[in-house]
Design a protein around this motif. Structure first.
Motif, PDB file in Angstrom:
ATOM      1  N   TYR A 151       4.728 -20.686  27.361  1.00 17.04           N
ATOM      2  CA  TYR A 151       4.093 -21.831  27.398  1.00 17.04           C
ATOM      3  C   TYR A 151       5.171 -23.100  27.941  1.00 17.04           C
ATOM      4  O   TYR A 151       4.668 -24.207  28.643  1.00 17.04           O
ATOM      5  N   TYR A 172      -5.711 -28.372  41.830  1.00 13.20           N
ATOM      6  CA  TYR A 172      -6.974 -28.180  41.982  1.00 13.20           C
ATOM      7  C   TYR A 172      -7.541 -29.647  42.475  1.00 13.20           C
ATOM      8  O   TYR A 172      -8.703 -29.704  42.564  1.00 13.20           O
ATOM      9  N   CYS A 229      -6.889 -30.500  25.788  1.00 12.22           N
ATOM     10  CA  CYS A 229      -7.580 -31.449  26.408  1.00 12.22           C
ATOM     11  C   CYS A 229      -7.124 -32.198  27.639  1.00 12.22           C
ATOM     12  O   CYS A 229      -7.773 -32.937  28.369  1.00 12.22           O
TER      13      CYS A 229
HETATM   14  C1  SAM Z   1      -7.045 -27.139  33.292  1.00 10.19           C
HETATM   15  S1  SAM Z   1      -6.546 -27.919  31.921  1.00 10.19           S
HETATM   16  C2  SAM Z   1      -8.004 -27.916  30.604  1.00 10.19           C
HETATM   17  C3  SAM Z   1      -8.399 -29.104  30.234  1.00 10.19           C
HETATM   18  C4  SAM Z   1      -9.805 -29.840  30.757  1.00 10.19           C
HETATM   19  N1  SAM Z   1     -10.834 -28.681  30.755  1.00 10.19           N
HETATM   20  C5  SAM Z   1      -9.527 -30.678  31.966  1.00 10.19           C
HETATM   21  O1  SAM Z   1     -10.095 -29.944  33.118  1.00 10.19           O
HETATM   22  O2  SAM Z   1      -9.243 -31.808  32.021  1.00 10.19           O
HETATM   23  C6  SAM Z   1      -5.314 -27.068  30.993  1.00 10.19           C
HETATM   24  C7  SAM Z   1      -4.581 -27.708  29.834  1.00 10.19           C
HETATM   25  O3  SAM Z   1      -4.288 -26.483  28.940  1.00 10.19           O
HETATM   26  C8  SAM Z   1      -3.123 -27.107  28.491  1.00 10.19           C
HETATM   27  N2  SAM Z   1      -2.552 -25.765  27.963  1.00 10.19           N
HETATM   28  C9  SAM Z   1      -1.859 -24.719  28.528  1.00 10.19           C
HETATM   29  N3  SAM Z   1      -1.143 -24.051  27.621  1.00 10.19           N
HETATM   30  C10 SAM Z   1      -1.297 -24.431  26.393  1.00 10.19           C
HETATM   31  C11 SAM Z   1      -1.053 -23.994  25.116  1.00 10.19           C
HETATM   32  N4  SAM Z   1      -0.502 -22.771  25.000  1.00 10.19           N
HETATM   33  N5  SAM Z   1      -1.169 -24.633  24.206  1.00 10.19           N
HETATM   34  C12 SAM Z   1      -1.889 -25.861  24.321  1.00 10.19           C
HETATM   35  N6  SAM Z   1      -2.008 -26.560  25.504  1.00 10.19           N
HETATM   36  C13 SAM Z   1      -2.045 -25.757  26.467  1.00 10.19           C
HETATM   37  C14 SAM Z   1      -2.288 -27.506  29.628  1.00 10.19           C
HETATM   38  O4  SAM Z   1      -1.221 -28.479  29.352  1.00 10.19           O
HETATM   39  C15 SAM Z   1      -3.284 -28.332  30.386  1.00 10.19           C
HETATM   40  O5  SAM Z   1      -3.296 -29.719  30.113  1.00 10.19           O
END
Ligand code: SAM
Length: 278
Positions: free
Chosen positions: A8, A198, A64
């Motif tokens: 992470y 994206y 989020c």
């Molecule tokens: C594609 S976004 C999904 C959020 C939402 N659906 C959007 O499109 O705005 C993925 C999010 O997951 C978070 N993330 C990834 N791995 C994580 C983890 N292990 N713990 C907490 N957050 C995490 C990233 O920082 C990112 O902000």
């Protein structure tokens, strides 16, 4: 376990770098939120008929990102907390909440630390998805976190990219739908190196490596049940709110992308709901 310490951090560097470009992009519509206090994200709007009334409930949005869905749920009357591991994403989310309202609490933490940071049984709703589960190595540990965050009778709501879609090869000149990557959860991550993102942006990035995992639909359902929740909804959709298969998809006026040809071949996303047993 050494890799679990690293995955992470690698992913966070990728998200931290992309957060400002995402916040500036038309995809996330920050200015629409500021101009129109009733504006909701396309993601939340899509699921309104399944979401129902959330006014007055305590909700947490896991992973989020820059907070557009979190803020939309707050606009529907929920008292929202957003959690993410990326401080740069949360800085954008806080700024959007400050400029557009209403107020949302944002907490920086790794997903598997959510219960120790936010407290057990603290929420009536756990909301997540749209590119969230692929960053997590264990779906059963994720489901335990969700169940522990929920008060008895509380609800999980997730709309997510379909695991069959995650296993398809994206850029094929022949446009065939080929299952090239794991469908079932693997111990080791898939390691990608992708320079872009994206959303449409001119920004250039340095931190391009990600570690990702797929989780089969049966694995997700089983994890939810094993964690002490009852499944109340599982709907598969022929659309998804981004364009994974470039050149093969068409977008509707709700921001949903579908296959241009024979869309009945492939599930692109799903909405799952479950309730924690009292
Ligand atoms: C594609 S976004 C999904 C959020 C939402 N659906 C959007 O499109 O705005 C993925 C999010 O997951 C978070 N993330 C990834 N791995 C994580 C983890 N292990 N713990 C907490 N957050 C995490 C990233 O920082 C990112 O902000």
């Amino acid at each position: 376990m050494a890799r679990v310490g690293r995955y992470y951090d690698v992913n966070r560097a990728n998200w931290d770098e992309r957060a400002p470009a995402h916040a500036a992009s038309p995809y996330y519509s920050f200015e629409r939120f500021v101009e129109d206090p009733s504006y909701l994200s396309d993601v939340v709007r899509f699921d309104l008929p399944r979401l129902g009334d959330v006014s007055g409930i305590r909700g947490v949005h896991l992973q989020c990102h820059i907070g557009t869905d979190t803020l939309s749920l707050a606009r529907l009357g929920a008292q929202m907390t957003g959690l993410d591991v990326s401080s740069a994403s949360l800085a954008q989310a806080r700024e959007l909440s400050r400029r557009a309202g209403p107020e949302v609490e944002y907490v920086e933490a790794e997903l598997y630390d959510a219960v120790s940071v936010l407290g057990a049984r603290a929420f009536d709703l756990v909301f997540t998805g749209i590119g969230a589960l692929c960053w997590l190595p264990s779906i059963s540990r994720w489901a335990q976190v969700v169940a522990n965050l929920l008060a008895p009778g509380g609800r999980l709501f997730i709309r997510e990219g379909h695991p069959v879609l995650w296993s398809v090869e994206y850029e094929r000149p022949d446009q065939l739908l080929v299952l090239a990557y794991p469908y079932f959860e693997q111990a080791e991550p898939q390691v990608w190196n992708e320079p872009g993102t994206y959303v449409e942006t001119d920004a250039e990035f340095e931190h391009n490596t990600t570690h990702e995992w797929n989780h089969g639909l049966g694995e997700i359902v089983t994890a939810v049940l094993d964690a002490g929740m009852e499944l109340t909804m599982l709907v598969e959709h022929d659309s998804v709110p981004w364009e994974p298969l470039a050149g093969q998809m068409v977008k509707d006026d709700q921001g949903e992308w579908r296959l241009a040809e024979r869309r009945d071949r492939l599930p692109l996303s799903y909405t799952l709901q479950a309730v924690k047993r009292a």
